[in-house]
Design a protein around this motif. Structure first.
Motif, PDB file in Angstrom:
ATOM      1  N   CYS A  36      18.664  40.376  -9.957  1.00 50.73           N
ATOM      2  CA  CYS A  36      19.675  39.579  -9.752  1.00 50.73           C
ATOM      3  C   CYS A  36      19.894  38.624 -10.539  1.00 50.73           C
ATOM      4  CB  CYS A  36      19.696  39.040  -8.176  1.00 50.73           C
ATOM      5  SG  CYS A  36      20.988  38.155  -7.600  1.00 50.73           S
ATOM      6  N   SER A  38      21.717  35.977 -10.080  1.00 48.19           N
ATOM      7  CA  SER A  38      21.956  34.563  -9.312  1.00 48.19           C
ATOM      8  C   SER A  38      20.491  34.145  -8.916  1.00 48.19           C
ATOM      9  CB  SER A  38      22.646  34.851  -8.066  1.00 48.19           C
ATOM     10  OG  SER A  38      23.999  34.205  -8.206  1.00 48.19           O
ATOM     11  N   CYS A  39      19.743  35.002  -8.442  1.00 46.10           N
ATOM     12  CA  CYS A  39      18.274  34.628  -7.590  1.00 46.10           C
ATOM     13  C   CYS A  39      16.956  35.151  -8.351  1.00 46.10           C
ATOM     14  CB  CYS A  39      18.458  34.623  -6.170  1.00 46.10           C
ATOM     15  SG  CYS A  39      18.371  36.330  -5.687  1.00 46.10           S
ATOM     16  N   CYS A  56      22.405  42.212  -4.118  1.00 47.28           N
ATOM     17  CA  CYS A  56      21.176  41.727  -4.003  1.00 47.28           C
ATOM     18  C   CYS A  56      20.631  41.776  -2.513  1.00 47.28           C
ATOM     19  CB  CYS A  56      21.166  40.395  -4.679  1.00 47.28           C
ATOM     20  SG  CYS A  56      19.704  39.321  -4.431  1.00 47.28           S
ATOM     21  N   CYS A  59      20.133  37.516  -1.929  1.00 46.20           N
ATOM     22  CA  CYS A  59      21.347  36.250  -1.867  1.00 46.20           C
ATOM     23  C   CYS A  59      22.800  37.024  -1.541  1.00 46.20           C
ATOM     24  CB  CYS A  59      21.481  35.596  -2.978  1.00 46.20           C
ATOM     25  SG  CYS A  59      22.040  36.510  -4.585  1.00 46.20           S
TER      26      CYS A  59
HETATM   27 ZN   LIG Z   1      20.310  37.415  -5.681  1.00 41.95          ZN
END
Ligand SMILES: [Zn+2]
Length: 310
Positions: A36, A38-39, A56, A59
């Motif tokens: 992911c 983002s995370c 994901c 998140c």
């Molecule tokens: Zn994520």
């Protein structure tokens, strides 16, 4: 992903539809499996409602396989992008927008031109390593192509109607052949223009072999090997950079009927990309897509105005 298509037939089989292209992109982007952006979680589900998009598990962020690549938000099919990249990477001299439009039966010249422009912008690898060892450095000029006339050029020694270029070639194995190259557009041949080129493209400790032009000495962190020669003998002292310049000029005339000032650096980047991958042309396709994945998307406005910021 050590394999790549080596023929048109193999290419057609391998990338027959959108799903096949998406699988390839997924593997190029996430060779160890989904991560992911983002995370950094690795657990995700492929969405049934949006094509080639993963959600994901941590998140909930949805990431398309094309996100962050030049293909994102494109109306063109992935297969079209793949064909364009393949043709551009494997044609020894490259392919013009007009040729691409015909080969791929694209609706308009504009979309073919955009496609070419976006792929060309992907040809500079972020973080590519600088030239090392003995490096020939020299300057040249080429006539620029006007809006209407094919090629305009100032006569004699005038720089009018000409574009100034500085180039560098790694000398391999004590002069046996050229290694990698770099080319850049410069406003003039002053130290203020040439030193940044050397700083950007030659590794610290490299030796710059030049014709002794007064603007070269003093470039930071490189050794300087000047050979003061008359104009006639420069091609003997600096054979590889001179051969590269003449290949560039033949290519510019043959493929593009001359280069325009506005997009000069992009064309120089294409020439460098082709030259540096001349022994691995088929792999250039993969590298083109791989490199492309690391680039931010470009708008039409940014392509027609090279100075525009995203
Ligand atoms: Zn994520």
């Amino acid at each position: 992903m050590t394999d790549f298509p080596r023929s048109l037939i193999e290419f057609q089989h391998r990338f027959a539809d959108e799903a096949a292209c998406a699988r390839y992109l997924f593997a190029a982007r996430w060779p160890e499996g989904f991560v992911c952006p983002s995370c950094a979680m690795t657990k995700a589900w492929e969405l049934q409602t949006k094509p080639w998009t993963w959600e994901c598990a941590g998140c909930g962020k949805q990431t398309s396989v094309t996100a962050g690549t030049i293909m994102h938000h494109s109306k063109l099919a992935l297969t079209t992008w793949f064909w364009a990249a393949y043709l551009m990477a494997t044609h020894s001299n490259g392919i013009s927008a007009l040729q691409l439009q015909r080969q791929l039966a694209l609706g308009s010249y504009r979309s073919a031109w955009l496609l070419c422009g976006k792929l060309r912008r992907s040809m500079v690898a972020p973080g590519r390593s600088a030239l090392a060892g003995l490096v020939e450095v020299d300057e040249t000029e080429i006539p620029c192509r006007g809006k209407k006339d094919p090629v305009i050029g100032g006569g004699g020694r005038s720089h009018q109607g000409k574009m100034l270029i500085v180039g560098a070639v790694e000398v391999e194995d004590g002069g046996a052949g050229p290694g990698r190259i770099r080319l850049a557009e410069v406003p003039d041949y002053s130290a203020a223009s040439l030193h940044p080129f050397i700083a950007d493209n030659l590794a610290p400790g490299a030796t710059a072999k030049t014709d002794g032009w007064s603007a070269y000495p003093g470039a930071p962190s490189v050794k300087h090997d000047p050979h003061v020669v008359g104009k006639m003998a420069a091609h003997i002292v600096l054979p590889w950079v001179h051969r590269m310049f003449s290949n560039l000029k033949v290519w510019a005339l043959g493929v593009y009927h001359g280069l325009r000032r506005k997009h000069l650096q992009a064309y120089l980047d294409e020439f460098v990309f082709r030259f540096n991958r001349r022994r691995t042309r088929h792999a250039a396709f993969r590298s083109l897509l791989g490199i492309a994945a690391g680039h931010a998307p470009l708008s039409y406005k940014m392509l027609i105005s090279p100075e525009a910021k995203p």
